[in-house]
Motif scaffolding. Structure first.
Motif, mmCIF file in Angstrom:
data_model
loop_
_atom_site.group_PDB
_atom_site.id
_atom_site.type_symbol
_atom_site.label_atom_id
_atom_site.label_comp_id
_atom_site.label_asym_id
_atom_site.label_seq_id
_atom_site.Cartn_x
_atom_site.Cartn_y
_atom_site.Cartn_z
ATOM 1 N N UNK A 330 0.848 -1.196 0.000
ATOM 2 C CA UNK A 330 0.000 0.000 0.000
ATOM 3 C C UNK A 330 0.880 1.242 0.000
ATOM 4 N N UNK A 331 0.457 2.191 -0.836
ATOM 5 C CA UNK A 331 1.146 3.483 -0.832
ATOM 6 C C UNK A 331 0.363 4.393 0.110
ATOM 7 N N UNK A 332 1.054 4.960 1.074
ATOM 8 C CA UNK A 332 0.377 5.855 2.016
ATOM 9 C C UNK A 332 1.140 7.166 2.099
ATOM 10 N N UNK A 333 0.427 8.198 2.539
ATOM 11 C CA UNK A 333 1.111 9.459 2.809
ATOM 12 C C UNK A 333 0.767 9.859 4.225
ATOM 13 N N UNK A 334 1.703 10.534 4.876
ATOM 14 C CA UNK A 334 1.485 10.872 6.280
ATOM 15 C C UNK A 334 1.316 12.378 6.444
ATOM 16 N N UNK A 335 0.207 12.758 7.088
ATOM 17 C CA UNK A 335 -0.012 14.161 7.419
ATOM 18 C C UNK A 335 0.366 14.347 8.877
ATOM 19 N N UNK A 336 1.355 15.209 9.117
ATOM 20 C CA UNK A 336 1.740 15.476 10.497
ATOM 21 C C UNK A 336 0.574 16.106 11.249
ATOM 22 N N UNK A 337 0.289 15.584 12.408
ATOM 23 C CA UNK A 337 -0.681 16.268 13.273
ATOM 24 C C UNK A 337 0.097 17.374 13.980
ATOM 25 N N UNK A 338 -0.445 18.592 13.916
ATOM 26 C CA UNK A 338 0.315 19.735 14.432
ATOM 27 C C UNK A 338 0.747 19.526 15.871
ATOM 28 N N UNK A 339 -0.191 19.018 16.665
ATOM 29 C CA UNK A 339 0.147 18.920 18.084
ATOM 30 C C UNK A 339 1.063 17.750 18.384
ATOM 31 N N UNK A 340 1.286 16.902 17.399
ATOM 32 C CA UNK A 340 2.328 15.889 17.558
ATOM 33 C C UNK A 340 3.671 16.484 17.117
ATOM 34 N N UNK A 341 3.653 17.065 15.913
ATOM 35 C CA UNK A 341 4.912 17.587 15.357
ATOM 36 C C UNK A 341 5.369 18.854 16.076
ATOM 37 N N UNK A 342 4.489 19.830 16.122
ATOM 38 C CA UNK A 342 4.916 21.125 16.671
ATOM 39 C C UNK A 342 4.733 21.180 18.186
ATOM 40 N N UNK A 403 -3.524 6.169 -1.984
ATOM 41 C CA UNK A 403 -4.941 5.967 -1.698
ATOM 42 C C UNK A 403 -5.274 6.144 -0.219
ATOM 43 N N UNK A 404 -4.252 6.127 0.625
ATOM 44 C CA UNK A 404 -4.519 6.236 2.063
ATOM 45 C C UNK A 404 -3.697 7.375 2.669
ATOM 46 N N UNK A 405 -4.404 8.223 3.430
ATOM 47 C CA UNK A 405 -3.730 9.287 4.181
ATOM 48 C C UNK A 405 -3.691 8.828 5.639
ATOM 49 N N UNK A 406 -2.508 8.875 6.230
ATOM 50 C CA UNK A 406 -2.389 8.452 7.625
ATOM 51 C C UNK A 406 -2.077 9.672 8.470
ATOM 52 N N UNK A 407 -2.663 9.715 9.648
ATOM 53 C CA UNK A 407 -2.349 10.816 10.548
ATOM 54 C C UNK A 407 -2.384 10.298 11.976
ATOM 55 N N UNK A 408 -2.297 11.190 12.941
ATOM 56 C CA UNK A 408 -2.099 10.705 14.306
ATOM 57 C C UNK A 408 -2.999 11.395 15.324
ATOM 58 N N UNK A 409 -4.113 11.911 14.861
ATOM 59 C CA UNK A 409 -4.983 12.634 15.780
ATOM 60 C C UNK A 409 -6.420 12.568 15.285
#
Lengths: 444, 477, 459
Positions: A330-342, A403-409
């Protein structure tokens, strides 16, 4: 001597009174670090959107200083620009001087809460949400039941189809509401889930408020992933909302209230770590110390608590994944969750976990470190701006071809799920932990 | 400001593109420097046509005006010294064309420097001028100030990368100079406008050269126990005709603040480090890195370390590029200088700066482009201490005079602005300055565009001008 | 215009000394510009004398054309007036050379060949490999912005000139820039003087950054049967990590010129040649050999070979002297210098070929891959109406350059004065920025003392 120098001198000479008073005054020691170099500007979603200094981190800090100096009233203009801040804290990552912007803007909001009279409806709504709803799990449950009926009874489709929402100007806002689960997570409170295999750690799960009625499946996945990796997971009873939404909105009294409850609940037992799968909650939980004056007993409790707080991705990446994982091409892309990254400065952990899944190809999204527009309750209070940011975000997400966006919040999940729908990108949006859970499930 | 002018501006640009309330204007009285000056209105044009109309209105109402990009400048170039109108280019921020075949890009002035490099990264290209503020500063601002950066040692400053401009002259005329071609017949007008600090015209479009990314890059960190060894190494690298892409020095005092911020592994107990980068074909890079290591070791470098990967390299550079800001952790105010000296005078100059610091009892950090002799002494101070502030001004002046005495220049990349214009007479004769004034008058006859910048006003001749009570200075109530 | 018929030579002698005021026919002839001779030659010894001569000229309403080696006086429009030739040959000193700092300050009358010799002693050089090498002086090279094949790696004069001292048309000594390698103090007025053909000021000192000589150098020649693969090869170089010292594309006619002597022609007649120089460490040069070989093969080159040690220097000298070699062979040739983008080069050459075919002239071009093309129009042997043919062809070249898809910037550098006037000037069609240039001119030389009529926009 120029006019300006004269003006400044004059101001210094007459020294008008600060526009701040009461509790939570933005501290000189905090804002004096700002050397107005401007490196934060291009990292700020609202500055990028409008190009206005007033809606940049540097400009907002300046406004806080100006109010403190008595040059700018704590009035409509100030409130508008402070309200429009996403509190995504991308500026903190950009700031070489180490200005704690989140702390400053939350103090400013606390000042607004105390010293500025909002319109009646807004006051009532804020009071209801922060002081009468979020701290009380059973009230959330009741409201959730109503929403659930609306969403599942056909009323939602009817309302959407009829265009009534559009007429009311609610069409977009409604899409951003959390979908309500059929089975709430509340029933899991107080339970303990044993580690699978040898126990490597004993952890507590922080379950949150709204997440319990709309992200119970994420919680279940989190428990499965943790136990599969040798963690005994305890879900302490009596825990409540983290207070992030209230703190971000300036209702720091409400935030302090729930914080006290949580400190009591989680410090009763000795855990190796306290885990949250919500980056937004995590950054507030890790900063409980900001809510209480240094030197107080509560402050030292908060410090002890903070030391144990871990984001689920951070904890798993540090602990190391031992559970066997199935292949997932699977091809995925990761969107940083602001409150995780920043907020928590965690960039690598979620990426490391994703790369650990055999077959997963992680494609970086352009501007993944910019806010998606969710920002806690921002998408409800500043819907238009939120949607503009979301449109940008989905443009970049689509360009990855994943096809899939992964995030953490959870907030980011909701926002981007709505985004995928509004912009018809056809992308699925999942939490890192959910993706890990999927490959676990297959291996069992 | 004339309310009719505000109404005319709103009619021209719409209400969202005109700011005139005091609370909004206060946010345009500063930039990245310690200068201050409040405009009477701020406008946000979206095209050259609008800029031209704005200029015509300013003329009709006899109001001074000036351009502003991100306001990251360090000499007050974007400060409305005489009030008037700020033309903010933050909404003219589109990349209009990327011409990979000819290695050119056409951009609006509000495009952020680093955003252009990001946009062409997939083509293996980048925009070479890399001011330390590159993640925020705009290309329009770079053009006005002729900005440089660490890698200008090898690749040149902004003027070496601009081939065409679209300008709005102070009379409202829209005119183009140059184009995409490497050269255009006639006088080198681009050469005149780039670096004119916004005093000759407003720039509304820029055509720049793009540069091919090097095949191999090596970043070395040489650690020293004395400043002298550090500067002697730079001297010898230059003498041996080794040509690194960048050669930066950070002193130990600065490093400690920087390391707290970036955690790049800068040693906190050393006197200074050199951050040296070599670029090019892998064969050349290996050889140059070896030669540099040899020189550094010869001059008693305690350690010469090579960045292991891109991440470490990025961290080291983050430390360098954001070093000014990192000093904000130690001191709320600092005054940065930008003098240039012949590279052979580096060792004695650093010793002189240390003497001046001791004489005035000031803390002076040194972070600078050693490879091209461009110093950035940072004088730290507490704005609430007036006596100390006076010493800062005196020490700054002495450092400047030293640079001039050894055959150097007042500014290598930050510009003259309103900070150093009274110092211009240290370098230039009245005749030189009169000619510059005449050239300015040829384009900006009324002096309406960015008044009070670059050329001396004849007040306080030979003095640095920094405001006595700087921006965030007023004591908290 | 009213001024005394006779210039006061006595006053000039007072300023520069009697032996340095020349009036012999040979001296005047040597400094002819487009067929016009000056009345007198003055040879000042320093900047102060330059200033005094200019103040004198201004007061007397005389016009002055500065000169040195007199190799490039033919560049520009014919002067509208020409009274005094200001010969700067006596200002020929190195004022400051700091090899350790890699900076240099030099007077305008110094010959480039001699300066390069001085620099070579320190294993340094200036990337000014320009025509008329043994005569050309620094002042003239700067004022004409002579193009060097090394521009590919080092940029043009504007990129390594640090500052200048000069005297304006009003006789005011001024300066801009400085002696250090990085400097944004004040306006970059010296950039205006580069390529100004002596219309703004008389240069009295130029400061440069110098460059270290590289340990090894080799030039490779690739031969192609047509333009398209030759430019394909250049495109491949530009997309590669290689950064050669020079990349020159010679069309078949130009190839004949640069490979002509000694019968040791590297390339067959009617072949296109691309010459690429690499410099640096031996292993770097070897890398170029390998990669250029691959790229040439991919572009279907007939061959790629290094220039031999014996003929190499001669070939490079002929590239450097290209315009001069054309002029010596065909004095009536008209030579354009054209700023053109890499992607438009092949198209422009196609247009030019059509111009030549239709106009009954021969045309040969030498192209710097970085974006400068030298195109020479040669009347065919025995052709009668040379001026008419050349005039027509010149106009057609300007027209071709102006096409939107070509968008090149052309200047007619060399041609007979009759053609200059008949073709309507050497600067091409009027442009909006000519107005800005006049403003600049008025700031430096409001009375039009310096080289009147020679520049773009009637300056």
């Amino acid at each position: 001597m120029t006019e300006t120098t004269a003006n400044t001198n004059q101001i210094a000479a007459t020294a008008p009174a600060s526009g701040f008073s009461g509790a939570d005054i933005p501290a000189y020691e905090d804002y004096a670090h700002c050397v107005h170099c401007g490196l934060c500007l291009n990292q700020c979603p609202t500055y990028k959107l409008w190009g206005l200094e007033a809606d940049s981190p540097r400009g907002r800090i300046r406004q806080i200083i100006l109010v403190d100096q008595g040059r700018l009233p704590l009035g409509d203009s100030f409130v508008q620009h402070i309200d429009q801040c996403l509190d995504c804290r991308a500026c903190e990552s950009a700031c070489p001087s180490g200005v704690q912007y989140g702390k400053l803007v939350e103090s400013a909001r606390a000042q607004i809460e105390q010293n500025y009279r909002r319109p009646l409806f807004s006051r009532l709504a804020r009071d209801f949400v922060f002081r009468r709803l979020l701290p009380y799990p059973h009230r959330i449950a009741i409201l959730a039941r109503v929403l659930y009926l609306y969403q599942r009874s056909g009323l939602q489709s009817l309302a959407r189809a009829s265009g009534i929402l559009g007429l009311l100007g609610l069409a977009d806002r409604e899409r951003l509401l959390p979908p309500i689960d059929r089975k709430f997570f509340f029933s899991s409170l107080g339970r303990t889930y044993p580690a699978i295999g040898q126990r490597r750690a004993r952890v507590a799960l922080f379950a949150g408020c709204v997440a319990q009625v709309s992200f119970s499946k994420l919680h279940e996945a989190t428990i499965r992933v943790l136990t599969a990796n040798g963690c005994e997971v305890v879900v302490p009873a009596g825990q409540t909302c983290c207070g992030a939404l209230a703190a971000h909105a300036g209702a720091r009294d409400a935030a302090r209230g729930v914080a006290r409850t949580n400190l009591d609940v989680f410090l009763k037992d000795d855990f190796d770590a306290i885990i949250t799968n919500a980056a937004g909650c995590g950054s507030t939980l890790k900063e409980y110390g900001h809510l209480f004056p240094a030197g107080t007993a509560e402050h030292s409790k908060a410090s002890a608590f903070q030391k144990k707080m871990r984001d689920a991705t951070e904890f798993l990446a540090d602990l190391g994944m031992t559970a066997p994982l199935a292949e997932l091409p699977l091809r995925v892309t990761y969107q940083d969750s602001c409150h995780l990254l920043h907020g928590q400065k965690i960039r690598e952990a979620p990426r490391k976990l994703l790369r650990a899944i055999p077959g997963v190809e992680l494609v970086e999204m352009n501007m993944a470190d910019y806010c998606c527009g969710s920002a806690g309750s921002y998408n409800v209070t500043e819907t238009e701006t939120s949607l503009a940011l979301l449109a940008e975000k989905m443009k970049h997400a689509r360009a990855t071809g994943a096809p899939v966006i992964v995030t953490a919040n959870p907030g980011c999940l909701l926002q981007m799920r709505a985004g995928a729908q509004i912009h018809s990108t056809g992308q699925e949006v999942v939490h890192v932990v959910e993706l890990l859970d999927r490959v676990l499930a297959k291996s069992h | 400001m004339n309310p009719q002018l505000i109404r005319d501006l709103i009619a021209l640009l719409g209400p969202k593109a005109v700011l005139s309330s005091p609370e909004d204007l206060m946010l345009y009285e500063y930039d990245g420097s310690v200068e201050l000056g409040s405009p009477k209105c701020v406008v946000f044009p979206s095209s050259a046509r609008e800029v031209s109309e704005i200029v015509r209105l300013a003329n009709r109402y006899e109001v001074p005006l000036l351009g502003r990009g991100a306001g990251t400048g360090l000499s007050g170039g974007a400060i409305a010294r005489d009030g008037g109108m700020v033309v903010a280019f933050s909404r003219m921020n589109r990349i209009l064309e990327i011409d990979a075949a000819n290695m050119r890009a056409v951009v609006q002035p509000g495009v952020v420097n680093l955003d252009l490099s990001r946009a062409v990264d997939h083509l293996g290209l980048y925009f070479a001028p890399d001011p330390s503020s590159q993640k925020a500063c705009t290309i329009g601002g770079n053009v006005s100030e002729n900005s440089g950066g660490p890698h200008t040692l090898a690749y040149g400053v902004t003027t070496n990368h601009v081939t065409g401009l679209e300008l709005v002259l102070p009379d409202g005329e829209i005119v183009r100079t140059g184009g995409k071609n490497l050269e255009t017949s006639g006088y080198d007008l681009n050469g005149l406008f780039v670096g004119s600090e916004g005093t000759l015209a407003l720039v509304t479009e820029i055509t720049v050269r793009l540069t091919r990314k090097a095949e191999a890059v090596k970043t070395l960190l040489a650690v020293y126990d004395t400043i002298d060894d550090t500067t002697e190494s730079v001297f010898e690298i230059t003498v041996r005709a080794i040509t690194p892409a960048a050669c930066e020095m950070l002193d130990g005092f600065t490093l400690r603040a920087v390391e707290d911020y970036v955690h790049a592994g800068f040693p906190k107990d050393c006197a200074a480090v050199l951050l040296i980068e070599v670029e090019g074909l892998s064969e050349a890079v290996e050889a140059q890195a070896a030669a540099i290591t040899e020189v550094c070791k010869l001059h008693r470098a305690r350690e010469v370390r090579v960045a292991r990967d891109d991440r470490e390299r990025a961290l080291l550079w983050k430390g360098r590029k954001e070093a000014f800001g990192a000093l904000g952790r130690i001191s709320p105010m600092y005054y940065v200088q930008d003098g240039v000296i012949p590279r052979t005078r580096l060792p004695e100059t650093l010793r002189r700066i240390a003497e001046i610091a001791a004489k005035y009892e000031l803390q002076i950090g040194n972070i600078f482009h050693a490879g091209d002799g461009n110093l950035h002494p940072l004088i730290l101070f507490d704005e609430r201490d007036r006596a100390q502030f006076d010493r800062v001004v005196a020490a700054g002046g002495e450092i400047m005079r030293h640079c001039v005495d050894v055959g150097g220049a007042l500014t290598g990349e930050h510009g003259i602005g309103m900070e150093k214009n009274e110092l211009m007479s240290l370098i230039f004769s009245p005749e030189d300055l009169a000619l510059m004034a005449r050239v300015r008058a040829a384009f900006n006859p009324e002096g309406r565009l960015n008044p009070g910048k670059v050329l001396p006003l004849g007040k306080g001749c030979g003095e640095i001008r920094i405001p006595h009570i700087p921006a965030s200075a007023a004591t908290p109530a | 215009m009213s001024h005394p018929a006779q210039i006061s030579f006595a006053r000039l002698e007072e300023i520069v000394g009697a032996p340095h005021v020349l009036t012999s026919p040979q001296d005047l002839d040597l400094r002819r510009v487009d067929g016009i001779s000056p009345s007198v030659v003055a040879q000042p010894a320093d900047a102060a004398q330059v200033a005094e001569v200019l103040r004198f000229a201004r007061a007397e309403k005389r016009s002055v054309i500065p000169c040195g080696g007199c190799s490039k006086l033919g560049i520009g429009s014919p002067p509208s007036r020409y009274d005094i030739a200001l010969d700067l040959s006596r200002l020929n000193r190195v004022m400051a050379y700091d090899p350790q700092d890699l900076t240099l300050g030099v007077e305008p009358g110094m010959r480039i060949e001699e300066l390069l010799r001085v620099l070579a002693e320190q294993k340094q050089f200036l990337p000014m490999v320009v025509p008329f090498l043994e005569r050309a002086t620094i002042g003239g090279i700067v004022a004409a912005n002579s193009s060097s094949p090394l521009r590919h790696a080092y940029g043009g004069i504007r990129d390594f000139c640090l500052g200048m001292e000069f005297v304006t048309g009003e006789g005011i000594q001024a300066k801009s820039g400085g002696r250090v390698v990085k400097n944004v103090t004040g306006y970059d007025l010296h950039k205006l003087l580069i390529g100004s053909l002596g219309t703004l000021g008389v240069i009295t000192r130029v400061n440069f950054r110098t460059f270290p000589l590289l340990p090894a150098q080799r030039t490779f020649v690739a031969a192609f049967s047509a333009a398209a693969p030759a430019f394909e090869f250049c495109g491949a170089i530009s997309r590669s990590p290689l950064s050669p010292q020079m990349v020159e594309i010679a069309d078949p006619g130009a190839a004949d010129v640069i490979f002509s002597s000694g019968g040791q022609s590297q390339t067959e007649p009617r072949k296109w040649a691309v010459l690429v120089s690499a410099a640096g460490l031996p292993e770097v040069v070897d890398r170029y050999a390998r990669e250029l070989g691959h790229m040439a093969a991919a572009a279907n080159a007939d061959e790629l070979a290094p220039l031999g040690d014996s003929e190499g220097p001669d070939v490079l000298a002929r590239i450097r002297e290209f315009p001069r070699m054309i002029l010596e062979a065909v004095p009536s040739a008209a030579i354009f210098r054209i700023g053109v983008l890499p992607a438009a080069m092949a198209g422009l050459l196609g247009e030019l070929a059509a111009v030549a075919a239709a106009g009954g002239v021969d045309l040969i071009s030498m192209t710097r891959a970085s974006g400068i093309m030298y195109t020479a129009i040669l009347p065919k042997e025995g052709e009668q109406a040379v001026v008419a043919l050349l005039t027509k062809a010149v106009q057609e070249v300007f027209r071709a350059c102006g096409k939107p898809e070509i968008n090149a910037s052309a200047m007619l550098e060399w041609c007979r004065p009759e053609v200059k006037s008949a073709a309507g000037g050497v600067w091409g069609p009027p442009r909006p920025d000519f107005g800005l240039m006049r403003r600049v001119k008025n700031s430096f030389d409001p009375n039009g003392v310096l080289s009147p009529g020679r520049f773009a926009g009637g300056i």
